[in-house]
Design a protein around this motif. Sequence first.
Motif, PDB file in Angstrom:
ATOM      1  N   VAL A  53      11.167 -17.072   0.766  1.00 40.95           N
ATOM      2  CA  VAL A  53      11.021 -15.416   0.087  1.00 40.95           C
ATOM      3  C   VAL A  53       9.392 -15.138  -0.218  1.00 40.95           C
ATOM      4  O   VAL A  53       9.438 -15.527  -0.962  1.00 40.95           O
ATOM      5  CB  VAL A  53      12.421 -15.077  -0.071  1.00 40.95           C
ATOM      6  N   LEU A  54       8.234 -14.716   0.801  1.00 42.05           N
ATOM      7  CA  LEU A  54       7.668 -14.240   0.155  1.00 42.05           C
ATOM      8  C   LEU A  54       7.466 -13.013   0.017  1.00 42.05           C
ATOM      9  O   LEU A  54       7.946 -11.738   1.518  1.00 42.05           O
ATOM     10  CB  LEU A  54       6.160 -14.738   1.001  1.00 42.05           C
ATOM     11  N   ALA A  55       5.888 -12.583  -0.522  1.00 39.89           N
ATOM     12  CA  ALA A  55       6.154 -10.657  -0.643  1.00 39.89           C
ATOM     13  C   ALA A  55       5.232 -10.474  -1.696  1.00 39.89           C
ATOM     14  O   ALA A  55       4.335 -11.289  -2.747  1.00 39.89           O
ATOM     15  CB  ALA A  55       7.363  -9.638  -1.328  1.00 39.89           C
ATOM     16  N   GLY A  56       4.423  -9.632  -1.346  1.00 40.66           N
ATOM     17  CA  GLY A  56       3.691  -9.016  -1.945  1.00 40.66           C
ATOM     18  C   GLY A  56       1.967  -8.568  -1.219  1.00 40.66           C
ATOM     19  O   GLY A  56       1.847  -8.506  -0.124  1.00 40.66           O
ATOM     20  N   ASP A  57       1.191  -9.204  -1.502  1.00 35.24           N
ATOM     21  CA  ASP A  57      -0.090  -8.753  -1.506  1.00 35.24           C
ATOM     22  C   ASP A  57      -0.736  -9.576   0.111  1.00 35.24           C
ATOM     23  O   ASP A  57      -0.598 -10.256   0.465  1.00 35.24           O
ATOM     24  CB  ASP A  57      -1.938  -9.093  -2.299  1.00 35.24           C
ATOM     25  N   PRO A  58      -0.729  -8.168   0.369  1.00 34.58           N
ATOM     26  CA  PRO A  58      -0.407  -9.456   2.087  1.00 34.58           C
ATOM     27  C   PRO A  58      -1.518 -10.655   2.543  1.00 34.58           C
ATOM     28  O   PRO A  58      -1.741 -11.193   2.626  1.00 34.58           O
ATOM     29  CB  PRO A  58      -1.698  -8.398   3.322  1.00 34.58           C
ATOM     30  N   TRP A  59      -2.880 -10.388   1.387  1.00 37.38           N
ATOM     31  CA  TRP A  59      -3.884 -11.364   1.851  1.00 37.38           C
ATOM     32  C   TRP A  59      -3.704 -12.376   1.372  1.00 37.38           C
ATOM     33  O   TRP A  59      -3.776 -13.492   2.125  1.00 37.38           O
ATOM     34  CB  TRP A  59      -4.985 -10.680   1.537  1.00 37.38           C
ATOM     35  N   ALA A  60      -3.008 -12.508   0.257  1.00 35.62           N
ATOM     36  CA  ALA A  60      -2.466 -13.582  -0.238  1.00 35.62           C
ATOM     37  C   ALA A  60      -1.294 -14.492   0.165  1.00 35.62           C
ATOM     38  O   ALA A  60      -1.364 -15.782  -0.384  1.00 35.62           O
ATOM     39  CB  ALA A  60      -2.194 -13.226  -2.102  1.00 35.62           C
ATOM     40  N   VAL A  61      -0.084 -13.282   0.075  1.00 38.81           N
ATOM     41  CA  VAL A  61       1.002 -14.008   1.148  1.00 38.81           C
ATOM     42  C   VAL A  61       0.759 -14.577   2.152  1.00 38.81           C
ATOM     43  O   VAL A  61       0.543 -15.767   2.653  1.00 38.81           O
ATOM     44  CB  VAL A  61       1.805 -12.894   2.208  1.00 38.81           C
ATOM     45  N   ASN A  62      -1.142 -14.217   3.267  1.00 33.99           N
ATOM     46  CA  ASN A  62      -1.201 -14.637   4.623  1.00 33.99           C
ATOM     47  C   ASN A  62      -1.826 -15.792   4.098  1.00 33.99           C
ATOM     48  O   ASN A  62      -1.757 -17.196   4.845  1.00 33.99           O
ATOM     49  CB  ASN A  62      -1.688 -13.784   5.385  1.00 33.99           C
ATOM     50  N   SER A  63      -2.730 -15.550   3.169  1.00 38.49           N
ATOM     51  CA  SER A  63      -3.056 -17.766   2.984  1.00 38.49           C
ATOM     52  C   SER A  63      -2.260 -18.455   2.529  1.00 38.49           C
ATOM     53  O   SER A  63      -2.483 -19.515   2.823  1.00 38.49           O
ATOM     54  CB  SER A  63      -4.146 -17.147   2.329  1.00 38.49           C
ATOM     55  N   LEU A  64      -1.637 -17.815   1.492  1.00 38.03           N
ATOM     56  CA  LEU A  64      -0.299 -19.343   1.709  1.00 38.03           C
ATOM     57  C   LEU A  64       0.270 -19.634   2.960  1.00 38.03           C
ATOM     58  O   LEU A  64       0.658 -20.989   2.704  1.00 38.03           O
ATOM     59  CB  LEU A  64       0.464 -18.752   0.630  1.00 38.03           C
ATOM     60  N   ALA A  99      10.787 -22.440   7.043  1.00 42.28           N
ATOM     61  CA  ALA A  99      11.779 -21.979   5.669  1.00 42.28           C
ATOM     62  C   ALA A  99      10.904 -20.443   5.284  1.00 42.28           C
ATOM     63  O   ALA A  99      11.850 -19.818   4.559  1.00 42.28           O
ATOM     64  CB  ALA A  99      11.516 -22.824   4.398  1.00 42.28           C
ATOM     65  N   LEU A 100       9.946 -20.325   5.686  1.00 37.33           N
ATOM     66  CA  LEU A 100       9.055 -19.298   4.679  1.00 37.33           C
ATOM     67  C   LEU A 100       9.443 -18.102   5.553  1.00 37.33           C
ATOM     68  O   LEU A 100       9.918 -18.294   6.825  1.00 37.33           O
ATOM     69  CB  LEU A 100       7.565 -18.873   5.385  1.00 37.33           C
ATOM     70  N   VAL A 101       9.315 -16.826   5.033  1.00 39.97           N
ATOM     71  CA  VAL A 101      10.027 -15.879   5.036  1.00 39.97           C
ATOM     72  C   VAL A 101       9.197 -13.988   4.552  1.00 39.97           C
ATOM     73  O   VAL A 101       8.928 -14.380   3.237  1.00 39.97           O
ATOM     74  CB  VAL A 101      12.067 -15.160   4.716  1.00 39.97           C
ATOM     75  N   LYS A 102       8.695 -13.493   5.122  1.00 37.56           N
ATOM     76  CA  LYS A 102       7.529 -12.891   5.087  1.00 37.56           C
ATOM     77  C   LYS A 102       7.907 -11.538   4.884  1.00 37.56           C
ATOM     78  O   LYS A 102       8.412 -11.740   6.113  1.00 37.56           O
ATOM     79  CB  LYS A 102       6.115 -13.153   5.372  1.00 37.56           C
ATOM     80  N   LEU A 103       8.608 -10.749   3.713  1.00 40.63           N
ATOM     81  CA  LEU A 103       9.032  -9.728   3.241  1.00 40.63           C
ATOM     82  C   LEU A 103       7.588  -8.447   3.827  1.00 40.63           C
ATOM     83  O   LEU A 103       6.482  -8.822   3.468  1.00 40.63           O
ATOM     84  CB  LEU A 103       9.559  -8.946   2.203  1.00 40.63           C
ATOM     85  N   LYS A 104       7.906  -7.289   4.972  1.00 41.37           N
ATOM     86  CA  LYS A 104       7.066  -6.677   4.849  1.00 41.37           C
ATOM     87  C   LYS A 104       7.040  -5.674   4.069  1.00 41.37           C
ATOM     88  O   LYS A 104       5.864  -4.917   3.577  1.00 41.37           O
ATOM     89  CB  LYS A 104       7.935  -5.655   6.230  1.00 41.37           C
ATOM     90  N   ASP A 105       7.724  -5.299   2.865  1.00 41.50           N
ATOM     91  CA  ASP A 105       8.208  -4.262   2.304  1.00 41.50           C
ATOM     92  C   ASP A 105       7.182  -5.235   0.591  1.00 41.50           C
ATOM     93  O   ASP A 105       8.268  -6.149   0.303  1.00 41.50           O
ATOM     94  CB  ASP A 105       9.611  -3.547   1.404  1.00 41.50           C
ATOM     95  N   GLY A 106       6.020  -4.728   0.543  1.00 43.40           N
ATOM     96  CA  GLY A 106       5.192  -5.544  -0.211  1.00 43.40           C
ATOM     97  C   GLY A 106       5.988  -4.706  -2.274  1.00 43.40           C
ATOM     98  O   GLY A 106       4.566  -4.896  -3.234  1.00 43.40           O
TER      99      GLY A 106
END
Length: 369
Positions: A196-207, A218-225
């Motif tokens: 589960v990934l959350a937080g800064d969009p730039w950092a999350v997207n680059s990961l 397995a990756l799930v990106k949360l909208k609420d950062g």
Amino acid sequence: MKLQFLDPLYARPGPIASVYLDTSRDLDDADRAVELRWHDLRKSLLAHDADQATVDALAGAVGTGREVAGRHGQAVFAAHGRLVLAECLPEPPARESALYGMLPDTLSLALQHTPDIPYAVVILHRVHVPEHTAGHGGPDEELEIDCESGRWPTSRVAPGAHSHRRIPVDGWPQEVERLVGQLVTGMGEAGTEMVVLAGDPWAVNSLMRAAPSRLHGALVKLKDGQHRRRETGRALLEEELAILLDGRLRDRDRHQVDTFLAQRARHPEYVEGLAATVAALQRGQAQTLILSRPVRLDRHLWVGAAPVHLALTGEELSAFGLHYYWEEPAPGAALIRAAAGTQADLISVPDEELPLEDGVAVVLRYTGS
């Protein structure tokens, strides 16, 4: 779910005391509330012939999870004057209880471990560095990285490994490679099924872009950062994890349910219902024990000293040549001991999703025909 975490409870013969109580910290005087609950349970144990040394061993462990915030419970077991196991439960028990008998009352503890999904959380946030610090040659912006692993739902009150670090933002390209490698290792070693990934969009997207294909599913990106303060002793992003993982089965468990459905279609008399389940566990033939939630086992079973000493009647155990056996009033405890002792897994499924005769079934390791 594997049941080996229960092994300490079966390492020595009974009698053993099993206590479940609400140890929530959401009251003004939580310690006093726990003390009153324990007082009543303690009286019940002594009234049912529990020895004082064993009760004292329990007393030393009851309510020790004071560092865990919010609502939760506790399961505590002691035998022969010694504490055997004490665990914080993600939910208060539906019914507080104190039992003293030959078998540990493990059903509620086992069910609160299911579905035991391994996961990881990564939270990435930009942090502005104060001007007086940045002005001495340091970066004016840093990236704060929080990582935590766990097994849902027990991680709600017993989080796994946690790391926290801050790096210059311009150091993120190198750090993301290390972090991705860590996540890939977790998939191999811990069987991580969701990241589960959350937080800064730039950092999350680059990961996400840096992740290899084996991680993508397995990756799930949360909208609420939004960065929320973490409650003491609780899992990171607990509320979001509950939405994502409650009601979900592990990948392996889903395959096991599919196998059960195929076996039931061919030979329902071997895999569904209490009689079939007991027969399979007797022979060590059960690969997986399946229980409906809520559990509705209401028939006593007969058991002996070994996990496979399990039957619907005492006469059946006598016919096997046993001379020492007893009627066990907690059928769930007998089934869990038999499953743990024969290395069978446990799956619990809501009754509305998988209705079962008697609320119980097995997946067979092999079939007789």
